[in-house]
Structure formats: C-alpha cells, structure tokens
Design an enzyme around this catalytic site. Structure first.
Site, mmCIF file in Angstrom:
data_model
loop_
_atom_site.group_PDB
_atom_site.id
_atom_site.type_symbol
_atom_site.label_atom_id
_atom_site.label_comp_id
_atom_site.label_asym_id
_atom_site.label_seq_id
_atom_site.Cartn_x
_atom_site.Cartn_y
_atom_site.Cartn_z
ATOM 1 N N GLU A 110 0.860 -1.176 0.000
ATOM 2 C CA GLU A 110 0.000 0.000 0.000
ATOM 3 C C GLU A 110 0.895 1.224 0.000
ATOM 4 O O GLU A 110 1.889 1.268 0.733
ATOM 5 C CB GLU A 110 -0.819 0.004 1.268
ATOM 6 C CG GLU A 110 -2.003 0.898 1.200
ATOM 7 C CD GLU A 110 -3.125 0.253 1.985
ATOM 8 O OE1 GLU A 110 -4.229 0.176 1.470
ATOM 9 O OE2 GLU A 110 -2.862 -0.198 3.097
ATOM 10 N N TYR A 166 7.616 1.294 -8.102
ATOM 11 C CA TYR A 166 6.941 -0.010 -8.084
ATOM 12 C C TYR A 166 6.454 -0.391 -9.486
ATOM 13 O O TYR A 166 6.567 -1.544 -9.901
ATOM 14 C CB TYR A 166 5.761 0.020 -7.103
ATOM 15 C CG TYR A 166 6.170 0.097 -5.650
ATOM 16 C CD1 TYR A 166 7.082 -0.805 -5.113
ATOM 17 C CD2 TYR A 166 5.632 1.069 -4.805
ATOM 18 C CE1 TYR A 166 7.450 -0.740 -3.776
ATOM 19 C CE2 TYR A 166 6.004 1.144 -3.462
ATOM 20 C CZ TYR A 166 6.905 0.232 -2.967
ATOM 21 O OH TYR A 166 7.277 0.290 -1.648
HETATM 22 C C1 LIG Z 1 11.148 4.224 -3.643
HETATM 23 C C2 LIG Z 1 12.640 3.997 -3.359
HETATM 24 C C3 LIG Z 1 12.784 2.813 -2.393
HETATM 25 C C4 LIG Z 1 13.357 3.671 -4.687
HETATM 26 O O1 LIG Z 1 14.712 3.347 -4.411
HETATM 27 P P1 LIG Z 1 15.909 3.700 -5.443
HETATM 28 O O2 LIG Z 1 17.096 2.949 -5.031
HETATM 29 O O3 LIG Z 1 16.042 5.178 -5.559
HETATM 30 O O4 LIG Z 1 15.319 3.138 -6.807
HETATM 31 P P2 LIG Z 1 16.132 2.479 -8.027
HETATM 32 O O5 LIG Z 1 17.371 3.277 -8.289
HETATM 33 O O6 LIG Z 1 16.299 1.024 -7.789
HETATM 34 O O7 LIG Z 1 15.080 2.742 -9.195
HETATM 35 C C5 LIG Z 1 14.696 1.766 -10.135
HETATM 36 C C6 LIG Z 1 13.771 2.433 -11.139
HETATM 37 O O8 LIG Z 1 12.556 2.870 -10.488
HETATM 38 C C7 LIG Z 1 12.122 4.124 -11.053
HETATM 39 N N1 LIG Z 1 12.249 5.194 -10.050
HETATM 40 C C8 LIG Z 1 12.910 5.164 -8.868
HETATM 41 N N2 LIG Z 1 12.797 6.349 -8.233
HETATM 42 C C9 LIG Z 1 12.060 7.143 -9.035
HETATM 43 C C10 LIG Z 1 11.621 8.493 -8.946
HETATM 44 N N3 LIG Z 1 11.919 9.270 -7.902
HETATM 45 N N4 LIG Z 1 10.884 9.000 -9.964
HETATM 46 C C11 LIG Z 1 10.584 8.256 -11.053
HETATM 47 N N5 LIG Z 1 10.991 6.963 -11.210
HETATM 48 C C12 LIG Z 1 11.711 6.418 -10.215
HETATM 49 C C13 LIG Z 1 13.095 4.416 -12.199
HETATM 50 O O9 LIG Z 1 12.542 3.842 -13.378
HETATM 51 C C14 LIG Z 1 14.348 3.695 -11.769
HETATM 52 O O10 LIG Z 1 15.191 3.334 -12.833
HETATM 53 P P3 LIG Z 1 16.165 4.454 -13.505
HETATM 54 O O11 LIG Z 1 16.851 5.176 -12.370
HETATM 55 O O12 LIG Z 1 17.099 3.626 -14.327
HETATM 56 O O13 LIG Z 1 15.284 5.363 -14.297
HETATM 57 C C15 LIG Z 1 13.323 5.271 -2.786
HETATM 58 O O14 LIG Z 1 13.015 6.364 -3.624
HETATM 59 C C16 LIG Z 1 12.898 5.626 -1.368
HETATM 60 O O15 LIG Z 1 13.540 5.228 -0.395
HETATM 61 N N6 LIG Z 1 11.830 6.439 -1.235
HETATM 62 C C17 LIG Z 1 11.418 6.963 0.074
HETATM 63 C C18 LIG Z 1 10.723 5.919 0.893
HETATM 64 C C19 LIG Z 1 9.441 5.464 0.245
HETATM 65 O O16 LIG Z 1 8.688 6.256 -0.298
HETATM 66 N N7 LIG Z 1 9.201 4.157 0.335
HETATM 67 C C20 LIG Z 1 8.001 3.563 -0.203
HETATM 68 C C21 LIG Z 1 6.966 3.465 0.867
HETATM 69 S S1 LIG Z 1 5.539 2.619 0.240
#
Ligand SMILES: CC(C)(COP(=O)(O)OP(=O)(O)OC[C@H]1O[C@@H](n2cnc3c(N)ncnc32)[C@H](O)[C@@H]1OP(=O)(O)O)[C@@H](O)C(=O)NCCC(=O)NCCS
Length: 176
Positions: free
Chosen positions: A120, A132
């Site tokens: 969620e 996601y």
């Molecule tokens: C969501 C989260 C875990 C993603 O982790 P991350 O290590 O930055 O993600 P990745 O580098 O593995 O990203 C993989 C792909 O997802 C997509 N993506 C990741 N972050 C994104 C963003 N901010 N905006 C758009 N696409 C995104 C992209 O397609 C990315 O590939 P690319 O960089 O080659 O374009 C991180 O942003 C985070 O910690 N967010 C804050 C906590 C949170 O919101 N958690 C979810 C609670 S439900």
C-alpha cells in the site's frame, strides 16, 4: 629547453561491496536516520523493533561498503507477502539499490513458494509509485482516506493505492 617527466601511477581500483543481511537491532539507528530523512511520517524505533522481532516478517538491510543504506520490511501471510516499508538513503537513490533490495526479497519469497507481493502506498508518493510500476507492480485498488493525514494538508486524509506483483516460480531473465 624544458623536458617533461611522465610518472606512471597504477590506477586505484575501489572495490564495491554490496550485501543483503537480515535486519537486526544493530542497524536500527542507521535505518531510523534514513527513515526520518525520507518520510513526513517516519516509522518509530518501536515499529522497527516490533517488526524485526515478529517471526512472520522478513526484514533485510542493504549494506554498501559496510554502511547500511537501505532496508525492507515485509510480512508473510500464507502464500502472499506484504511490503510494509522500504527505504533507500537519499544520498544513494536512483542507483538501482531499491530494485536490488526488492529482487533479494523476491528470491527469498520464491524459495518459500510465495507467489504474490502486495503493498500500500500513499497516492501522493509519486516516486515510490513510479518505482513499483517500473518493477512490474500493478495498481489493483484504492482505499479512500486510508491514511489519517495528508503530507500536503494535515487536516485531510490521503488515499492509499494497493499494488501487487505475481512472482513467477522460476526466475525469468530481465524480469524481477
Ligand atoms: C522508492 C525507493 C525505495 C526507490 O529506491 P531507489 O534505489 O532510488 O530506486 P532504483 O534506483 O532502484 O530505481 C529503479 C527504477 O525505479 C524508477 N524510479 C525510482 N525512483 C524514481 C523516482 N523518484 N521518480 C521516477 N521513477 C523512479 C526508475 O525507473 C528507476 O530506474 P532508472 O533510475 O534507471 O530510471 C526510494 O526512492 C525511497 O527510499 N523512497 C522513500 C521511501 C518510500 O517512499 N518508500 C516507499 C513506501 S511505500
């Protein structure tokens, strides 16, 4: 006449070490620091402690060169798993660590014959939703006002999007 002297130096090779480990109380201070920088409504120390103590949960941290830079909390329920929390240190985002952590979870779930992940996410958390979707999750429903407070307006609630992904029983190349 000037003459140039060339000194050849060996290039320094810095090895990167990445490991996925079970999350323990030792990593909780690092995890809390990440959580507090990432979220308007961070989990408390108590929530992380309760999660790691629950035998139904799979909780991992991602260590990069000895530093904890990410974590994932999931809860098992029969043949599905719920992701309760995932976070990557803001200094290390968009480097593929979130995807790697999710892949690690999927491998662990596959070993346990778990066929689906549910989660969620706040409708306003666009970056997480994009993340996601990129990993293959689909939106399956919306829970109106599921969250008590909205990040932008605290007097209003916020809808929760429920997303899911099926886990193929065998690893398929280029798919999580
Ligand atoms: C969501 C989260 C875990 C993603 O982790 P991350 O290590 O930055 O993600 P990745 O580098 O593995 O990203 C993989 C792909 O997802 C997509 N993506 C990741 N972050 C994104 C963003 N901010 N905006 C758009 N696409 C995104 C992209 O397609 C990315 O590939 P690319 O960089 O080659 O374009 C991180 O942003 C985070 O910690 N967010 C804050 C906590 C949170 O919101 N958690 C979810 C609670 S439900």
């Amino acid at each position: 006449m000037s003459s140039a002297i060339t000194i050849k130096t060996k290039p320094t090779i810095r090895r990167t070490s990445i490991s996925f480990n079970r999350l323990t109380s030792i990593e909780i201070p690092s995890v809390l620091s990440i959580e507090e920088r990432n979220s308007d409504y961070p989990w408390s120390q108590g929530q992380f402690t309760t999660s790691i103590e629950n035998s139904k949960n799979l909780c991992y941290c991602l260590n990069l060169n000895g530093q904890t830079i990410g974590y994932l909390i999931s809860m098992l329920a029969l043949d599905t798993a719920d992701i309760l929390n995932i976070g990557i240190d803001p200094d290390f985002k968009r480097q593929g660590h979130g995807r790697a952590l999710l892949k690690h979870l999927i491998e662990e779930l596959r070993k346990r014959h778990i066929g689906e992940i549910l989660l969620e996410v706040r409708i306003g958390n666009k970056s997480a939703i994009q993340f996601y979707k990129k990993q293959g999750f689909k939106e399956i429903s919306v829970r109106n006002n599921y969250y008590m407070k909205n990040s932008k307006n605290q007097s209003q609630g916020e809808d929760g999007i429920i997303m899911s992904i099926k886990i193929p029983s065998k690893e398929i190349k280029n798919v999580l």
